[in-house]
Design a protein around this motif. Structure first.
Motif, short mmCIF file in Angstrom:
data_model
loop_
_atom_site.label_atom_id
_atom_site.label_comp_id
_atom_site.label_asym_id
_atom_site.label_seq_id
_atom_site.Cartn_x
_atom_site.Cartn_y
_atom_site.Cartn_z
N PRO A 81 -4.67 -3.38 -6.38
CA PRO A 81 -5.96 -4.19 -6.97
C PRO A 81 -6.79 -3.24 -7.77
CG PRO A 81 -5.67 -4.33 -4.47
CD PRO A 81 -4.44 -3.31 -4.95
N THR A 82 -6.77 -2.08 -7.49
CA THR A 82 -7.57 -1.09 -8.37
C THR A 82 -6.97 -1.06 -9.87
OG1 THR A 82 -8.25 0.23 -6.54
CG2 THR A 82 -8.25 1.17 -8.67
N ILE A 83 -5.76 -0.81 -9.80
CA ILE A 83 -5.27 -0.71 -11.18
C ILE A 83 -5.22 -1.90 -12.00
CG2 ILE A 83 -2.69 -0.83 -10.79
CD1 ILE A 83 -2.23 1.49 -12.74
N GLU A 84 -4.78 -2.96 -11.14
CA GLU A 84 -4.92 -4.38 -11.95
C GLU A 84 -6.27 -4.86 -12.37
OE1 GLU A 84 -1.34 -6.62 -8.94
OE2 GLU A 84 -3.56 -7.03 -8.90
N ALA A 100 11.11 4.83 -8.09
CA ALA A 100 10.24 4.16 -6.89
C ALA A 100 9.17 5.35 -6.40
CB ALA A 100 11.17 3.74 -5.92
N SER A 101 9.71 6.63 -6.58
CA SER A 101 8.85 7.74 -6.03
C SER A 101 8.54 8.70 -7.36
CB SER A 101 9.96 8.75 -5.23
OG SER A 101 9.26 9.93 -4.78
N LEU A 102 7.10 8.92 -6.93
CA LEU A 102 6.28 9.76 -7.84
C LEU A 102 6.97 11.16 -7.87
CD1 LEU A 102 2.80 8.45 -7.20
CD2 LEU A 102 4.06 8.20 -9.45
N THR A 103 7.27 11.64 -6.98
CA THR A 103 7.93 13.03 -6.66
C THR A 103 9.37 13.26 -7.39
OG1 THR A 103 9.15 12.23 -4.62
CG2 THR A 103 6.90 13.32 -4.47
N GLU A 104 9.89 11.86 -7.56
CA GLU A 104 11.17 11.85 -8.47
C GLU A 104 10.89 11.83 -9.66
OE1 GLU A 104 15.17 8.89 -8.90
OE2 GLU A 104 13.35 8.61 -7.62
N ILE A 105 9.84 11.44 -10.27
CA ILE A 105 9.38 11.40 -11.56
C ILE A 105 9.18 12.93 -11.72
CG2 ILE A 105 7.75 11.05 -13.29
CD1 ILE A 105 7.93 7.76 -11.98
N VAL A 106 8.15 13.68 -11.08
CA VAL A 106 7.85 14.97 -11.26
C VAL A 106 9.09 15.72 -11.36
CG1 VAL A 106 6.43 16.91 -10.19
CG2 VAL A 106 5.45 14.81 -10.23
N GLN A 107 10.06 15.48 -10.37
CA GLN A 107 11.08 16.49 -10.52
C GLN A 107 11.88 16.45 -11.80
OE1 GLN A 107 12.26 18.81 -8.44
NE2 GLN A 107 10.67 18.39 -6.86
N ALA A 112 8.17 -7.31 -13.28
CA ALA A 112 8.12 -6.51 -14.34
C ALA A 112 6.57 -6.13 -14.35
CB ALA A 112 8.21 -7.33 -15.65
N VAL A 113 5.61 -6.73 -13.86
CA VAL A 113 4.13 -6.28 -13.74
C VAL A 113 4.11 -5.07 -12.88
CG1 VAL A 113 2.03 -7.03 -13.12
CG2 VAL A 113 3.14 -8.34 -14.81
N ASN A 114 4.69 -5.50 -11.84
CA ASN A 114 4.64 -4.14 -10.72
C ASN A 114 5.24 -3.00 -11.27
OD1 ASN A 114 3.47 -5.79 -8.92
ND2 ASN A 114 5.28 -6.49 -7.93
N LYS A 119 3.37 0.48 -12.04
CA LYS A 119 3.73 1.88 -11.53
C LYS A 119 4.07 2.91 -12.40
CE LYS A 119 5.93 -0.50 -7.50
NZ LYS A 119 7.39 -0.85 -7.15
N ALA A 120 4.51 2.73 -13.76
CA ALA A 120 4.87 3.49 -14.74
C ALA A 120 3.45 4.11 -15.32
CB ALA A 120 5.47 2.65 -15.79
N ILE A 121 2.35 3.12 -15.54
CA ILE A 121 1.23 3.64 -15.82
C ILE A 121 0.43 4.83 -14.85
CG2 ILE A 121 -1.30 2.81 -16.26
CD1 ILE A 121 0.18 0.31 -17.31
N ALA A 122 0.71 4.13 -13.55
CA ALA A 122 0.02 5.08 -12.42
C ALA A 122 0.72 6.41 -12.56
CB ALA A 122 0.36 4.55 -10.88
N ALA A 123 2.05 6.56 -12.75
CA ALA A 123 2.82 7.89 -12.99
C ALA A 123 2.28 8.72 -14.00
CB ALA A 123 4.41 7.51 -12.91
#
Length: 682
Positions: free
Chosen positions: A503-506, A367-374, A408-410, A414-418
């Protein structure tokens, strides 16, 4: 699993060894940079995992205590395990003028008992003659509540993993920090290994953030200066069914790997985390028992190797504590063969130090981008015989039911954004300047075989600083100091807000009728207005242009780097070469051309390679079903841009123009006219 693993980005580094070399005071590059700013009252250190933030703080804190008159230094860390990072260090052994020492009773991360006793210990420390205390964020927060802001006057407050703080009033540590800054009688050093501080919410309010001087040490500088690690791959890839059945499609047992299984509340979870771990072990080979000393699971593979697997998911505290202690055993720190695979759920992320990790494999979106970075930071440490590291995000494909498809779309978005954000973090820094008639080469930058050509789009690169110098025709320059700071330091935070905007990424991924300027100008323009309301229109436009240029140049570079049919060449084409090639292929790089690039087109191309055709159609259908028409706010923005169009060309945009962007601006003007007419007739 139905599809192959396609990395969204692969970055190759120069292995200069620069980031691991020390100066005469025993400081590495980032630490030296922080020490140069040791006199600042408020200092923010933005630097990747393993770059030496803990020791940088020691150098700065010792100077503040001995030479700047501060009476105490209090270091707050998010969890007890990270407290060990601030244990005694014989700094004088490496050239510094004194050592770092923490009296045992003042490292409260090691203290037994509950918070009440630890808060009492903070009170005793404040009254003592000792100077350094280490505690958790929670202990510090309770201590401020008990003793008041004034009790910490003339102290250094150092906050590690600063992204845990938030400007949200509900975040107590954030509120206390705002009070400390308002009183202005402390020094603050804030440290973060995440480039997306606070994710959707800011860590600090703008007026507080403006008081901080920033030391930025980029991922590119860190990894480019390593001795051993040369290549880092970031990728997402989709599966159907149960992930554990096909995990060996992405998990190589020969790579030192940390597997983070999905949260039990996530769509990817089977709701039985212990069975998931057993299933992964079964896929890897035949279980041989448990090592009585370490608690590691022993698994024999088909080629006869015996893997040592650390299970940090087990709820039995006796078993888990033994495994955890074995992983932290200082005697095994340099032993590459101590453990092969670590399976975790909530552990082995922030502050977890295993230099041998080559693959961070995460199941399900975090859920958190900071978590992915870590998590990625666990794999980006330099170590002998470790030339390549990778992060893989394993995501479930949508299934047939509408509710599951929407969820799943959401997750997919989110994965693409990360992934897009990590690409920005891993790339070198961009320094954009307007193309002028009297422009010339910048000292320290290499301009390629032909050198600097005043008639050509010019791209200079400085390998030591990991920075591009790129000239763009028509680029707006920031006027205020704050806008200049944002363009230099915080473009990634602007891009974070942009790619996290659903809305932007969609639209960027699935709207076939999209005019790219609707995203690059209108949506990005709105995001910057909301994020930086204190900037005037000119500065907002300058920030917008710089952010879109940084995002789209990285995307075009990625397209070149990964678009080659020759797989071997493709995998080894550096992002840097892609930036150079794209910019040099375009004779005159101007901001209008950059605005006409859809920032998500390359992400869609990768999505089409990794997701099954049926699932991709389902995703597109879900997004198309909720497509929204033009909003009044977007129409007003289009009308403003139409006015600028009229000033430049002497006429308003035409609704019948063959140019899609001109037509869209005209539609915005027409929409506003209809709104006014309807209001007048009401």
């Amino acid at each position: 699993m139905t599809n192959k693993n396609v990395p969204s980005v692969s970055v190759t580094y120069a292995q200069t060894g620069g980031s691991t070399k020390s100066n005469e005071l025993g400081m590495r590059t980032m630490q030296e940079r922080a020490y140069e700013k040791r006199g600042e009252q408020y200092l923010l250190i933005k630097s990747p995992p393993a770059s030496g933030k803990s020791r940088a703080l020691m150098f700065v804190a010792l100077d503040k205590l001995h030479n700047q008159g501060l009476r105490k230094a209090i270091i707050a860390v998010p969890e007890k395990s990270i407290g060990s990072s601030f244990a005694d260090e014989p700094l004088s052994k490496f050239g510094f003028w004194t050592d770092w020492q923490v009296e045992p009773q003042w490292n409260l991360c090691n203290a037994p008992g509950g918070e009440e006793g630890k808060v009492g210990a903070v009170g005793k420390f404040l009254e003592s003659d000792d100077q350094v205390l280490v505690a958790t964020h929670a202990t510090f927060r309770f201590a401020v509540e008990k003793f008041g802001i004034e009790a910490f006057d003339n102290c250094l407050i150092a906050i590690d993993e600063f992204h845990h703080v938030s400007a949200n009033p509900e975040n107590k540590l954030g509120a206390q920090l705002a009070e400390l800054i308002a009183r202005d009688k402390v020094h603050v050093v804030a440290m973060t290994g995440s480039y997306f501080r606070g994710d959707a919410e800011p860590v600090l309010m703008p007026h507080d953030e403006a008081k901080f001087d920033t030391v930025t040490y980029t991922y590119y500088e860190q990894l480019n200066g390593y001795k051993y690690l040369k290549q880092l791959d970031i990728g997402y890839f989709f599966y159907s069914g149960a992930y554990a059945d096909d995990i060996l499609k992405v998990l190589d047992p020969n790579e030192k790997t940390i597997i983070h299984i999905p949260s039990v509340n996530s769509r990817e979870s089977t709701k039985d985390k212990h069975r998931e771990v057993e299933h992964i072990i079964d896929e890897l080979g035949d279980w041989q028992g448990t090592d009585p000393e370490t608690g590691f699971q022993l698994v024999k593979t088909t080629d006869g190797r015996v893997l040592k697997i650390a299970d940090l998911v087990d709820d039995d505290p006796t078993k888990r504590d033994r495994v955890s202690a074995a992983l932290k055993d200082p005697a095994q720190k340099d032993n590459r063969d101590h453990v092969d695979i670590i399976i975790a759920l909530g552990m082995a992320k922030e502050g977890f130090d295993w230099v041998w990790c080559e693959h961070a494999l995460t199941v399900g979106y975090r859920a958190s981008l900071t978590e992915i970075v870590q998590i990625i930071g666990r794999a980006t440490r330099d170590a002998p015989e470790k030339s390549r590291a990778r992060f893989t995000n394993l995501i479930a494909e949508p299934d047939a039911s509408e509710e599951a498809v929407t969820e799943a779309v959401n997750d997919t978005l989110k994965a693409i954004a990360a992934s897009l954000l990590m690409e920005q973090v891993l790339a070198p820094r961009f320094n954009f300047t307007p193309k002028k008639s009297d422009s010339g080469p910048v000292e320290g930058f290499e301009y390629g075989e032909g050198g600097y050509d005043p008639n050509q789009c010019n791209v200079g690169f400085n390998e030591d600083s990991g920075q591009f110098q790129i000239e763009i025709k028509g680029l707006a320059e920031p006027k205020s100091k704050e806008a200049e700071r944002i363009c230099q330091e915080d473009l990634n935070e602007v891009i974070t807000a942009f790619v996290q905007d659903k809305p932007t990424i969609e639209r960027g991924l699935f709207d076939e009728e999209l005019v790219p300027e609707e995203l690059t100008q209108v949506r990005m323009g709105k995001i910057i207005k909301d994020k930086f309301p204190e900037l005037d229109d000119e500065d907002q436009e300058a920030v917008r242009q710089h952010a879109i240029a940084a995002l789209n140049l990285t995307q075009k570079a990625k397209e070149i780097a990964l678009g080659n049919d020759d797989e071997e060449k493709s995998a080894n084409t550096a992002l840097i070469d892609g930036v150079r090639k794209f910019a040099m292929d375009v004779r005159e790089l101007d901001i209008d051309l950059i605005d006409r690039i859809n920032p998500f087109s390359e992400a869609y191309a990768i999505l089409a390679k990794t997701m099954s055709e049926e699932s991709l159609k389902q995703v597109a259908a879900v997004i198309s079903a909720k497509k929204v028409q033009l909003s009044p706010e977007e129409a007003r923005d289009l009308a403003k841009r139409a006015l600028k169009f009229k000033q430049e060309r002497g006429r308003l945009p035409s609704i019948t123009s063959p140019d899609a962007w001109e037509k869209r601006m005209a539609e915005g003007v027409a929409y506003l006219a209809r709104m006014k007419a309807e209001a007048a007739n009401a």
